[in-house]
Design an enzyme around this catalytic site. Sequence first.
Site, PDB file in Angstrom:
ATOM      1  N   ILE A  99       0.842  -1.196   0.000  1.00 34.62           N
ATOM      2  CA  ILE A  99       0.000   0.000   0.000  1.00 34.62           C
ATOM      3  C   ILE A  99       0.876   1.244   0.000  1.00 34.62           C
ATOM      4  O   ILE A  99       1.875   1.313   0.711  1.00 34.62           O
ATOM      5  CB  ILE A  99      -0.948  -0.002   1.229  1.00 34.62           C
ATOM      6  CG1 ILE A  99      -1.926  -1.175   1.106  1.00 34.62           C
ATOM      7  CG2 ILE A  99      -1.706   1.315   1.343  1.00 34.62           C
ATOM      8  CD1 ILE A  99      -2.791  -1.385   2.312  1.00 34.62           C
ATOM      9  N   HIS A 111       0.782   4.543   1.323  1.00 31.38           N
ATOM     10  CA  HIS A 111      -0.004   5.145   2.399  1.00 31.38           C
ATOM     11  C   HIS A 111      -0.027   6.667   2.319  1.00 31.38           C
ATOM     12  O   HIS A 111       0.893   7.281   1.791  1.00 31.38           O
ATOM     13  CB  HIS A 111       0.616   4.782   3.758  1.00 31.38           C
ATOM     14  CG  HIS A 111       0.446   3.348   4.130  1.00 31.38           C
ATOM     15  ND1 HIS A 111      -0.752   2.818   4.531  1.00 31.38           N
ATOM     16  CD2 HIS A 111       1.343   2.327   4.185  1.00 31.38           C
ATOM     17  CE1 HIS A 111      -0.586   1.536   4.811  1.00 31.38           C
ATOM     18  NE2 HIS A 111       0.669   1.209   4.605  1.00 31.38           N
ATOM     19  N   VAL A 154      27.176  -9.955   4.906  1.00 28.26           N
ATOM     20  CA  VAL A 154      28.225  -9.331   5.719  1.00 28.26           C
ATOM     21  C   VAL A 154      28.297 -10.072   7.043  1.00 28.26           C
ATOM     22  O   VAL A 154      27.339 -10.103   7.809  1.00 28.26           O
ATOM     23  CB  VAL A 154      27.926  -7.835   5.936  1.00 28.26           C
ATOM     24  CG1 VAL A 154      28.962  -7.223   6.870  1.00 28.26           C
ATOM     25  CG2 VAL A 154      27.908  -7.105   4.600  1.00 28.26           C
ATOM     26  N   LYS A 204      -5.584  -5.112  16.022  1.00 29.92           N
ATOM     27  CA  LYS A 204      -5.500  -4.329  14.808  1.00 29.92           C
ATOM     28  C   LYS A 204      -6.385  -4.832  13.683  1.00 29.92           C
ATOM     29  O   LYS A 204      -6.745  -4.081  12.791  1.00 29.92           O
ATOM     30  CB  LYS A 204      -4.046  -4.266  14.354  1.00 29.92           C
ATOM     31  CG  LYS A 204      -3.711  -2.845  13.928  1.00 29.92           C
ATOM     32  CD  LYS A 204      -2.328  -2.647  13.424  1.00 29.92           C
ATOM     33  CE  LYS A 204      -2.364  -1.521  12.416  1.00 29.92           C
ATOM     34  NZ  LYS A 204      -1.822  -1.738  11.151  1.00 29.92           N
ATOM     35  N   ARG A 213       8.105  -8.175   9.461  1.00 28.96           N
ATOM     36  CA  ARG A 213       8.339  -6.739   9.586  1.00 28.96           C
ATOM     37  C   ARG A 213       9.403  -6.528  10.660  1.00 28.96           C
ATOM     38  O   ARG A 213       9.426  -7.253  11.657  1.00 28.96           O
ATOM     39  CB  ARG A 213       7.045  -6.042  10.002  1.00 28.96           C
ATOM     40  CG  ARG A 213       6.010  -6.023   8.903  1.00 28.96           C
ATOM     41  CD  ARG A 213       4.619  -5.830   9.434  1.00 28.96           C
ATOM     42  NE  ARG A 213       3.981  -7.115   9.708  1.00 28.96           N
ATOM     43  CZ  ARG A 213       2.778  -7.270  10.229  1.00 28.96           C
ATOM     44  NH1 ARG A 213       2.065  -6.234  10.562  1.00 28.96           N
ATOM     45  NH2 ARG A 213       2.272  -8.464  10.435  1.00 28.96           N
ATOM     46  N   CYS A 254       3.436 -18.128 -19.425  1.00 30.93           N
ATOM     47  CA  CYS A 254       2.655 -18.321 -18.196  1.00 30.93           C
ATOM     48  C   CYS A 254       1.223 -17.891 -18.514  1.00 30.93           C
ATOM     49  O   CYS A 254       0.961 -16.708 -18.743  1.00 30.93           O
ATOM     50  CB  CYS A 254       3.236 -17.484 -17.061  1.00 30.93           C
ATOM     51  SG  CYS A 254       2.146 -17.316 -15.649  1.00 30.93           S
ATOM     52  N   CYS A 259      -2.369 -21.389 -11.131  1.00 30.10           N
ATOM     53  CA  CYS A 259      -1.944 -22.796 -11.270  1.00 30.10           C
ATOM     54  C   CYS A 259      -0.614 -23.056 -10.591  1.00 30.10           C
ATOM     55  O   CYS A 259      -0.245 -24.204 -10.390  1.00 30.10           O
ATOM     56  CB  CYS A 259      -1.914 -23.228 -12.736  1.00 30.10           C
ATOM     57  SG  CYS A 259      -0.326 -22.988 -13.567  1.00 30.10           S
ATOM     58  N   CYS A 284       2.768 -24.083 -16.670  1.00 29.17           N
ATOM     59  CA  CYS A 284       3.939 -23.451 -17.288  1.00 29.17           C
ATOM     60  C   CYS A 284       5.233 -23.676 -16.523  1.00 29.17           C
ATOM     61  O   CYS A 284       6.291 -23.299 -16.998  1.00 29.17           O
ATOM     62  CB  CYS A 284       3.707 -21.948 -17.404  1.00 29.17           C
ATOM     63  SG  CYS A 284       3.778 -21.111 -15.801  1.00 29.17           S
TER      64      CYS A 284
END
Lengths: 432, 479
Positions: B62, B64, B187, B264, B325, B414, B451, B456
């Site tokens: 999104i 925002h 790293v 939420k 996240r 595809c 699929c 494919c």
Amino acid sequence: MRPDGPSARPHSPAGHPGITERTVDVLVVGGGPAGLTAARRLAAAGAGRVEVLDREREPGGIPRHCFHGGFGARDPRHLVPGPLHGPEYARRLAADALSAGAALRTSVTATGWAGPRTLEITGPGGIERVTARAVVLATGARERPRAARLIPGTRPAGVLTTGELQQAVHLHGRRIGSRAVVVGADAIAHNAVLTLRAAGVETVALVSSRPPLPVPLSLSLPRPRRPVTVLHRTTVTELVGHGRLTGVRLRHEDGRTAVVACDTVVFTGDWIPDHELARRGGIPLDPGTRGPAVDTAYRTAEPGVFAVGNLLHGVERAGIAAEEGRVAAGQVLRHLAGEPWPGPGLPVRVGAPLLWAAPNRVHPGGPPPLYGRFILRTARPLALPRLTVSQDGRILYRRRPPLPALPGRPVHLGSGWTSAADPAGGALLITV
Amino acid sequence: MIRVRVTTAGPLPGATYDVVVVGAGVVGSAIARELARHRLRTALVDARDDVGDGTSKANTAILHTGFDAVPGSLESRLVREGRHLLAAYAAETGIPVEPLGALLVAWDREQLDALPALAAKAERNGYHEAAIIGPDEVYRREPRLGPGALGALDVPGESVICPWTTTLAYATQAVRGGVELHLNCRVENIADDGEHHELTTGRGPLRTRHLINAAGLHADELDRRLGRDDFTVTPRRGQLIVFDKLARPLVNHILLPVPTALGKGVLVSPTVYGNVMLGPTAEDLDDKRATNSTEEGLRALLSQGERIMPELVAEEITTVYAGLRSATEHEDYRIRAHPAQRSLTVGGIRSTGLTASMAIAAHVMDLLPETGLALGPARELEPIRMPNIGEAFPRPYQRPELIAADPAYGTLVCHCERVSLGEIRDALTATVPACSADGLRRRTRARGGRCQGFYCGPAVDDLLDTAAAERGAPGTVTR
């Protein structure tokens, strides 16, 4: 075979530069057993220009990658396997359609509708709008992949369906892995084991949520030379591994769980009709099959649009799909000759544990379905089911089929009752 | 001399870089793109085999408005600024964006009562178009909503965007501007001699004068190797269910949950690819690799989806994914210059990071001189145009002029996503090429449809292998 076919008097429609417009008599979408067989009969009967579209490079549909026998049975009603390998069967269907005079166009995709019987088509030769006097949808079915079955876990490599496995091994010669778990235990699952073996992959186990088949029926399954462990009443509850699959977590009905180490898992069966084109055309689907709702003449609710084969039911044997194509072609000819398109007819519904019926619309006094029977599916095994057809509470038919009803296998219901239905009445209900 | 600009294997260049950005997610790539404007030797490195292959690939996609950010926070400002920057950049480069607008639908009294405060918060965040609408208007706009919606906050400025093309556009422009991109380059350690950082990576040593830590989920670990301990990243898992494209006509807006003390909730949102997404869950975890979906998570999503839009959950599911996240113990973004370490850390960038990415990069450029890095004059970058994989704009299979010029754009490989051979070929030979099935899917959608490879898969895998062989890299095995 040309990758793209000729255009009969092409011209660009106003406002759509670069898009050519053509007309044909019959447009068949999907060059599998149902579509090719319909096209063959239509072309042979002189239906005019009969054009089959297939989006793959080779026609034939699923049999193209079924490198096992069992195709081309003389009478597909019987369980006697036919003599042909899948690819040979696919080639014969295509050759027969061609020699009958049908045009076969591969590597072209019907992407949507530009009118009631006008399809928009993309191929290497460009974009076309083809209007037909009759459209036959024969787009087949696919196996639900892992996500559609809501199997949790990571998203590693090594997770396939039978269709992908067969193509990878038989058509592309790809390396698969070394240890596989196969989800399912019916004929398709056993064929997956054979394909895995051909690719040098050991099958650790077949996993099925169902109980074992009764012995007489299990004898009809393809026999691998070495026996494979079948874990019944067991489901896959998680895929494990980052990058590459390292195992699957299994859960038995009794609550026991275990992780089986494997680098490959093949999800077999669990078919869903490839109904995108039908839905994009606003053609009503049957809520049970999720394919277009059709009457016993394979007519959808949209005048001039027919549907055949495993688009109607996931799935029947290739021979059944082909027979439907052949029978539907007769109806297409009647439509081309001017037979009026009937109203929607009476819907055929099922009660639990039945899942669906096909065909699923009836016109009392209309033609009988293929072989004079409806095809049903059940969600759970029924030892001696008594099938009842009723309309608005009135019983039209009651009968015990001679065989037990098993999940994933066809259950047949005779069609003699259709003439007894009240054309002005409500839905026809099939119950157990 | 031919300068290798993108490397995926083998030893790294021995020269000393002026600046190395660790982490080629949406934020690291945006920063690298800004650095490309300057006469600096810059490298962008990532542990994965592609850009945007961590948190950036698995979010709610999104763009925002920032209406619900914490007013006065850095996040609030950067989301607000980043939104306009990214919207303009998307229009210029062809990143798919659909300005659908959002409705925060209230399903109970508590949620309804929370709407005025949310509207007021939007005002404090500088967003003035939010308005409360009644149930009739809600159902007029979203007739397929389940019963029981009491009202909604209308936020017309929210859009959906393609997160994959965004990261790729930044990285592409950075590389074309001279930034070197080193992938498969984790790293592992950092040694600082007071003038240079010597990075130990999975591909050998890498020397740089300045370091930017944009390592996302691993930013805290990288900071500790620099001797800093400012925050800890707690991965917060979000599982999402993606429904079939045939479900797309059911939904007109981004349907956001109303956050309350009780939780939420989940969103229902169209994607630019024409699917509908349901999710995410929010689970705090310890394991930074736990990108697996769970039985409980999916069950919870479906039961919430059932209430929001019963017809949606009856549709086929195309895919399920889980993203992590990078939540920290701090409420806000943690963007800090560390002059003593000649480094800068971009931490705690949560799901708003996609929207804020360009503003974060601009903010980083403002802070970099504090680390002693002289940026010098900036130049304009060559404009780029990204391949369109969104449904709101013509795709190659719909473009007769393109197919006439090159029939490969009319050769579909595809089928579910209608991806042509031409698009796959382009992605495999792009400035930042696809090196894996996932990378190819993010660039073209190939294999990403309903699929999932039934039709494919092997054909797409063959194309990947051929491209890999041409590059001299080992082939992939069938998924």
